[in-house]
Design a protein around this motif. Sequence first.
Motif, mmCIF file in Angstrom:
data_model
loop_
_atom_site.group_PDB
_atom_site.id
_atom_site.type_symbol
_atom_site.label_atom_id
_atom_site.label_comp_id
_atom_site.label_asym_id
_atom_site.label_seq_id
_atom_site.Cartn_x
_atom_site.Cartn_y
_atom_site.Cartn_z
ATOM 1 N N GLN A 52 54.891 45.505 41.698
ATOM 2 C CA GLN A 52 53.972 46.514 42.227
ATOM 3 C C GLN A 52 53.433 47.402 41.119
ATOM 4 O O GLN A 52 52.228 47.692 41.076
ATOM 5 C CB GLN A 52 54.679 47.341 43.296
ATOM 6 C CG GLN A 52 55.071 46.544 44.537
ATOM 7 C CD GLN A 52 55.938 47.345 45.489
ATOM 8 O OE1 GLN A 52 56.365 48.462 45.179
ATOM 9 N NE2 GLN A 52 56.217 46.771 46.657
ATOM 10 N N LYS A 55 50.955 45.438 38.989
ATOM 11 C CA LYS A 55 49.638 45.289 39.614
ATOM 12 C C LYS A 55 48.829 46.578 39.503
ATOM 13 O O LYS A 55 47.623 46.548 39.209
ATOM 14 C CB LYS A 55 49.799 44.885 41.072
ATOM 15 C CG LYS A 55 50.299 43.469 41.268
ATOM 16 C CD LYS A 55 50.457 43.146 42.746
ATOM 17 C CE LYS A 55 50.979 41.714 42.924
ATOM 18 N NZ LYS A 55 51.171 41.384 44.359
ATOM 19 N N ALA A 56 49.504 47.721 39.751
ATOM 20 C CA ALA A 56 48.805 49.003 39.632
ATOM 21 C C ALA A 56 48.359 49.244 38.197
ATOM 22 O O ALA A 56 47.241 49.719 37.940
ATOM 23 C CB ALA A 56 49.709 50.133 40.116
ATOM 24 N N PHE A 58 47.802 46.945 35.899
ATOM 25 C CA PHE A 58 46.734 46.008 35.558
ATOM 26 C C PHE A 58 45.390 46.478 36.128
ATOM 27 O O PHE A 58 44.357 46.380 35.473
ATOM 28 C CB PHE A 58 47.091 44.626 36.094
ATOM 29 C CG PHE A 58 46.231 43.523 35.548
ATOM 30 C CD1 PHE A 58 46.148 43.283 34.186
ATOM 31 C CD2 PHE A 58 45.483 42.718 36.396
ATOM 32 C CE1 PHE A 58 45.356 42.272 33.678
ATOM 33 C CE2 PHE A 58 44.683 41.711 35.903
ATOM 34 C CZ PHE A 58 44.623 41.481 34.538
ATOM 35 N N TRP A 59 45.435 47.018 37.350
ATOM 36 C CA TRP A 59 44.212 47.541 37.956
ATOM 37 C C TRP A 59 43.671 48.707 37.141
ATOM 38 O O TRP A 59 42.451 48.812 36.935
ATOM 39 C CB TRP A 59 44.518 47.984 39.392
ATOM 40 C CG TRP A 59 43.340 48.550 40.110
ATOM 41 C CD1 TRP A 59 42.352 47.883 40.738
ATOM 42 C CD2 TRP A 59 43.038 49.950 40.262
ATOM 43 N NE1 TRP A 59 41.432 48.750 41.273
ATOM 44 C CE2 TRP A 59 41.830 50.040 40.998
ATOM 45 C CE3 TRP A 59 43.653 51.128 39.845
ATOM 46 C CZ2 TRP A 59 41.234 51.259 41.322
ATOM 47 C CZ3 TRP A 59 43.065 52.343 40.166
ATOM 48 C CH2 TRP A 59 41.876 52.402 40.899
ATOM 49 N N GLN A 60 44.579 49.594 36.630
ATOM 50 C CA GLN A 60 44.150 50.727 35.822
ATOM 51 C C GLN A 60 43.547 50.250 34.501
ATOM 52 O O GLN A 60 42.517 50.767 34.055
ATOM 53 C CB GLN A 60 45.342 51.647 35.554
ATOM 54 C CG GLN A 60 45.019 52.930 34.807
ATOM 55 C CD GLN A 60 44.154 53.877 35.612
ATOM 56 O OE1 GLN A 60 44.271 53.921 36.820
ATOM 57 N NE2 GLN A 60 43.276 54.615 34.945
ATOM 58 N N ILE A 62 42.152 47.346 33.882
ATOM 59 C CA ILE A 62 40.867 46.697 34.154
ATOM 60 C C ILE A 62 39.786 47.745 34.379
ATOM 61 O O ILE A 62 38.617 47.564 33.981
ATOM 62 C CB ILE A 62 40.996 45.746 35.362
ATOM 63 C CG1 ILE A 62 41.920 44.570 35.018
ATOM 64 C CG2 ILE A 62 39.638 45.215 35.785
ATOM 65 C CD1 ILE A 62 41.459 43.743 33.846
ATOM 66 N N ASN A 63 40.144 48.870 35.014
ATOM 67 C CA ASN A 63 39.168 49.959 35.200
ATOM 68 C C ASN A 63 38.717 50.511 33.854
ATOM 69 O O ASN A 63 37.515 50.775 33.644
ATOM 70 C CB ASN A 63 39.779 51.071 36.048
ATOM 71 C CG ASN A 63 39.774 50.724 37.528
ATOM 72 O OD1 ASN A 63 39.085 49.797 37.948
ATOM 73 N ND2 ASN A 63 40.541 51.469 38.324
ATOM 74 N N SER A 66 36.455 47.961 32.288
ATOM 75 C CA SER A 66 35.139 47.933 32.932
ATOM 76 C C SER A 66 34.311 49.154 32.536
ATOM 77 O O SER A 66 33.089 49.049 32.351
ATOM 78 C CB SER A 66 35.306 47.883 34.461
ATOM 79 O OG SER A 66 36.008 46.726 34.843
ATOM 80 N N ASN A 251 50.661 39.156 35.660
ATOM 81 C CA ASN A 251 49.418 39.322 36.423
ATOM 82 C C ASN A 251 48.243 38.976 35.522
ATOM 83 O O ASN A 251 48.279 39.250 34.310
ATOM 84 C CB ASN A 251 49.256 40.767 36.927
ATOM 85 C CG ASN A 251 50.134 41.063 38.113
ATOM 86 O OD1 ASN A 251 49.838 40.696 39.232
ATOM 87 N ND2 ASN A 251 51.265 41.735 37.849
ATOM 88 N N ASN A 253 43.662 37.953 35.422
ATOM 89 C CA ASN A 253 42.376 37.600 36.030
ATOM 90 C C ASN A 253 41.677 36.652 35.068
ATOM 91 O O ASN A 253 42.314 36.081 34.183
ATOM 92 C CB ASN A 253 41.550 38.852 36.341
ATOM 93 C CG ASN A 253 41.196 39.652 35.086
ATOM 94 O OD1 ASN A 253 41.394 39.191 33.955
ATOM 95 N ND2 ASN A 253 40.676 40.855 35.275
#
Length: 575
Positions: A52, A55-56, A58-60, A62-63, A66, A251, A253
């Motif tokens: 968990q 994933k959080a 990795f999302w941060q 990726i933000n 981006s 994780n 992408n």
Amino acid sequence: MIIKKFKLTTIRTRIILLFIIVAIFQIAVTAVFAVTQLKPHITNTYIRHQSQMSKALFWQLINEKSKMENYSVNIIGDSEIQDFFHQANKRSKEEYTPGMTTNLRNRILSYTENDNMIKAIYLVDNNNLVYSNYMNRAVVNFINNKIDVAASQKGRPVWDTDYNGKDVIMYRAVNNTTTDLTKKVGAIFMVIDLKIFTDTLNRFSLDTNQKYVLLSKDERMKVGDLEALQVLGTSEEEFLYHNEEYLKNYNDNKDWAIFAWVNKSAVYRPVYVILRILLIEIMALMILTIGLIIFLSGRITKPIADISRAMRQMGKGNIGINIPVTSNDEFGGLAETMNRMSKRIEELVVKIKEDQRNLRSLELKAMQYQINPHFLYNTLDSVHMFARKNNDIQSSELVIALSNFFRISLNHGHEFIKLADEVQHAVYYLEIQNIRFRKEFEWKVLVEEGLENLSVLKFILQPLVENSLTHGIRNVTYKGRIWLKIYKNDSKIVFEIKDNGIGILPDRLEELRKSIEEEDKETDLNKGGFGMRNVHQRLKIFYGDEAGLHIDSEWEEGTTISFQIHYDMCISYNE
């Protein structure tokens, strides 16, 4: 002296030793539970939490990625920068003059001031000439080495940490955004502080033992413990690194992947703490209990010694001994139980002697029964020879059929018989009756191929055939017929005995169906059903309730009796 005091023949030392063994067993069970149950549970929980968090994180990341790529898109689309590239590409290298206009410099400076993580922005025209608001020779050398890579990606951003260990450089080709979107006009290189990622990685670490590696798919960007990348590529959730075991989570992408791992010893630390606490509690309880056992064992051993002496007397044959009951506690109850047991043993001894006398009588009768069949066969064989000598063919055939009938009936005393012999037993009966009644009926036997050698219960067909003959076709005026059919249906073997006799009236049929279910009821043999009840009850005992008889009949049309046996319960017969 000490050995004699604590010898294992005393109750006290045995109780103490038993409790020590129980305590050691509890310790072992606790340890096994911690290893086999608690550790996997904590491991799975930690892996789930790590997943968990990963994933959080990795999302941060990726933000952040981006956001920087969006900055580069805004810079590329800036009209002043597009004009700069058009003007720069018109000049040759010989016309190159270092520096940029003040407006362009301020324009680029506004992008770096918008996010303090962007240290510098470099523009490169198609002549590979470099322009920047903050010119650095090391960066220029890096650009010269990577400009072809930027061109090969056709506008896609490339992240690269192969610079100074403190910064990451994101670069991409710049295309014409006004007239021809496919035409390359230059490239942009953005020097970004690596803290944008390392600070985020540190913020998401569960503890000091938590480690991360951020990796781009082209492996140009690597952030974290790069040495661990050699083993992190494996698909297992656990791996060995520097002779220590780690738990891993993964994780990714299409562009980036993140590996998270933690030392297993840190994960299992709570298990070891719990285990130590349990061991201390068990040891303290064991010491306390041993003290109580030493104190109480003296009061326990005297009644036990009395009971022990009484049992030794019983062992010598003095069965009628009576133990005095001196208390109302468990030992008093035990003494009373011993007295009842002594009396019961005395009664059983008398009964055993009587049973032995009866057993001897049965053995003598069994020897007589073993002689009688041989006498019967010899007698029937003599009658057969006498009939053939006097040309009495019918009597000879009758005697042969009767001899075969009895031979199969006896079957060496076995309870089960080969299916082919059971069918032949019924046929011999029909042959005897056909001679007796001058061939007033006929029969047909159909047995599916492959079932002949199966083992079935003895005497399950002849009583049913006898019932069809006696109560079905005996008194009809037309030619009587009996069909015996045996076949396999799915996982069961079906037995059918059908006749074209007089049939059974509905009321009598219902009475017969109920009668065969009553185990102890006496039945008038002249009314039928005695042999059927015997077969019905034996089938249910040996093959289960589903194997009982099914009786269907229509008045003046005939009767069908059937039953089914599971194929798996009919193993091949071995004589």
